[in-house]
Write a protein that holds these residues in place. Structure first.
Motif, PDB file in Angstrom:
ATOM      1  N   TRP A  48      60.615  52.377  64.897  1.00  0.00           N
ATOM      2  CA  TRP A  48      61.115  52.923  64.719  1.00  0.00           C
ATOM      3  C   TRP A  48      61.424  53.723  65.599  1.00  0.00           C
ATOM      4  CZ3 TRP A  48      62.589  55.491  60.086  1.00  0.00           C
ATOM      5  CH2 TRP A  48      62.289  55.500  59.327  1.00  0.00           C
ATOM      6  N   LYS A  49      61.497  53.150  66.403  1.00  0.00           N
ATOM      7  CA  LYS A  49      62.095  53.819  68.352  1.00  0.00           C
ATOM      8  C   LYS A  49      63.218  52.856  68.615  1.00  0.00           C
ATOM      9  CE  LYS A  49      60.701  53.681  72.909  1.00  0.00           C
ATOM     10  NZ  LYS A  49      59.967  52.448  73.919  1.00  0.00           N
ATOM     11  N   ALA A  50      63.034  52.043  67.846  1.00  0.00           N
ATOM     12  CA  ALA A  50      64.765  51.235  67.915  1.00  0.00           C
ATOM     13  C   ALA A  50      65.518  51.568  66.775  1.00  0.00           C
ATOM     14  CB  ALA A  50      63.953  49.999  67.620  1.00  0.00           C
ATOM     15  N   LEU A  51      65.198  52.424  65.711  1.00  0.00           N
ATOM     16  CA  LEU A  51      65.773  52.723  64.651  1.00  0.00           C
ATOM     17  C   LEU A  51      66.292  53.940  65.877  1.00  0.00           C
ATOM     18  CD1 LEU A  51      64.300  52.488  61.631  1.00  0.00           C
ATOM     19  CD2 LEU A  51      66.654  51.337  61.891  1.00  0.00           C
ATOM     20  N   ILE A  52      65.756  55.386  66.191  1.00  0.00           N
ATOM     21  CA  ILE A  52      66.116  56.485  66.554  1.00  0.00           C
ATOM     22  C   ILE A  52      67.026  55.877  67.701  1.00  0.00           C
ATOM     23  CG2 ILE A  52      65.769  58.744  66.718  1.00  0.00           C
ATOM     24  CD1 ILE A  52      62.798  58.521  64.839  1.00  0.00           C
ATOM     25  N   GLY A  53      66.330  55.606  69.202  1.00  0.00           N
ATOM     26  CA  GLY A  53      66.888  55.252  69.733  1.00  0.00           C
ATOM     27  C   GLY A  53      67.477  54.241  71.013  1.00  0.00           C
ATOM     28  N   GLY A  54      67.769  52.968  70.003  1.00  0.00           N
ATOM     29  CA  GLY A  54      68.956  51.849  70.299  1.00  0.00           C
ATOM     30  C   GLY A  54      69.813  52.047  70.926  1.00  0.00           C
ATOM     31  N   ASP A  55      69.884  51.281  71.594  1.00  0.00           N
ATOM     32  CA  ASP A  55      71.459  51.883  72.562  1.00  0.00           C
ATOM     33  C   ASP A  55      72.584  50.245  71.335  1.00  0.00           C
ATOM     34  OD1 ASP A  55      73.584  51.451  74.084  1.00  0.00           O
ATOM     35  OD2 ASP A  55      73.751  49.126  73.715  1.00  0.00           O
ATOM     36  N   ASP A  56      71.618  49.941  69.880  1.00  0.00           N
ATOM     37  CA  ASP A  56      72.776  49.568  68.908  1.00  0.00           C
ATOM     38  C   ASP A  56      72.625  49.912  67.569  1.00  0.00           C
ATOM     39  OD1 ASP A  56      69.916  48.061  69.176  1.00  0.00           O
ATOM     40  OD2 ASP A  56      70.307  46.637  67.986  1.00  0.00           O
ATOM     41  N   GLN A  57      72.961  50.995  67.544  1.00  0.00           N
ATOM     42  CA  GLN A  57      72.442  51.746  66.583  1.00  0.00           C
ATOM     43  C   GLN A  57      73.347  51.605  64.552  1.00  0.00           C
ATOM     44  OE1 GLN A  57      70.603  55.207  65.980  1.00  0.00           O
ATOM     45  NE2 GLN A  57      69.525  53.386  67.005  1.00  0.00           N
ATOM     46  N   LEU A  58      74.578  50.698  65.195  1.00  0.00           N
ATOM     47  CA  LEU A  58      74.868  49.538  63.472  1.00  0.00           C
ATOM     48  C   LEU A  58      74.285  49.030  63.431  1.00  0.00           C
ATOM     49  CD1 LEU A  58      77.097  50.068  62.089  1.00  0.00           C
ATOM     50  CD2 LEU A  58      78.211  48.623  62.628  1.00  0.00           C
ATOM     51  N   ARG A  59      73.636  48.165  64.587  1.00  0.00           N
ATOM     52  CA  ARG A  59      72.889  47.176  63.822  1.00  0.00           C
ATOM     53  C   ARG A  59      71.129  47.552  63.102  1.00  0.00           C
ATOM     54  NH1 ARG A  59      73.201  41.931  65.829  1.00  0.00           N
ATOM     55  NH2 ARG A  59      74.165  41.990  67.014  1.00  0.00           N
ATOM     56  N   GLN A  60      70.911  48.507  63.771  1.00  0.00           N
ATOM     57  CA  GLN A  60      69.795  48.582  63.323  1.00  0.00           C
ATOM     58  C   GLN A  60      70.042  49.516  62.325  1.00  0.00           C
ATOM     59  OE1 GLN A  60      66.578  48.196  64.805  1.00  0.00           O
ATOM     60  NE2 GLN A  60      67.632  47.019  66.558  1.00  0.00           N
ATOM     61  N   ARG A  61      70.346  50.159  61.788  1.00  0.00           N
ATOM     62  CA  ARG A  61      70.877  50.687  60.750  1.00  0.00           C
ATOM     63  C   ARG A  61      71.243  49.952  59.735  1.00  0.00           C
ATOM     64  NH1 ARG A  61      70.940  56.739  61.525  1.00  0.00           N
ATOM     65  NH2 ARG A  61      70.777  56.903  63.584  1.00  0.00           N
ATOM     66  N   VAL A  62      72.023  49.170  59.895  1.00  0.00           N
ATOM     67  CA  VAL A  62      72.207  48.019  58.866  1.00  0.00           C
ATOM     68  C   VAL A  62      70.998  46.914  58.638  1.00  0.00           C
ATOM     69  CG1 VAL A  62      73.879  45.652  58.006  1.00  0.00           C
ATOM     70  CG2 VAL A  62      74.774  48.089  59.222  1.00  0.00           C
ATOM     71  N   ALA A  63      70.439  47.050  59.348  1.00  0.00           N
ATOM     72  CA  ALA A  63      68.925  46.177  60.140  1.00  0.00           C
ATOM     73  C   ALA A  63      68.012  46.654  58.996  1.00  0.00           C
ATOM     74  CB  ALA A  63      68.336  45.887  60.386  1.00  0.00           C
TER      75      ALA A  63
END
Length: 114
Positions: A48-63
């Protein structure tokens, strides 16, 4: 939104494709190697930390969207969160690639096997 100033959508998408994925497994292993007891809650928190604050938001949301289609249960992995983290990393690493390669990686993952 500052990343969009002076660029069009295609440029923004290309820059998102070029970003390295925020991976969960290395962070989880670092915590375990530091002597922390890790369980599925720690993996979930890092995800969830990666989903909310990661630098790669498009990648995280598609994942995340792919994780809603290619579903695994974390119920059996409470004391083995590395398997779930590895699975999430597979999705994050393969979101912008070939769908067949993604399916192959998911098929051979320990989480899907179990």
């Amino acid at each position: 939104m500052q990343s969009l100033v002076g660029r069009d959508a295609a440029q923004w998408i290309q820059s998102e494709f070029a970003k390295s994925p925020t991976l969960i497994l290395p962070q989880l292993l670092d915590a375990a190697n530091a002597g922390d007891d890790v369980d599925i809650r720690d993996g979930s928190r890092l995800h969830w930390k990666a989903l909310i604050g990661g630098d790669d938001q498009l990648r995280q949301r598609v994942a995340y969207a792919l994780s809603q289609i290619m579903v695994i249960s974390d119920r059996d992995f409470f004391n083995d969160p590395e398997i779930v983290a590895y699975y999430q990393d597979i999705l994050a690493e393969n979101v912008f690639g070939n769908y067949r390669d993604l399916l192959e990686a998911v098929t051979y993952s320990p989480a899907m096997g179990r």
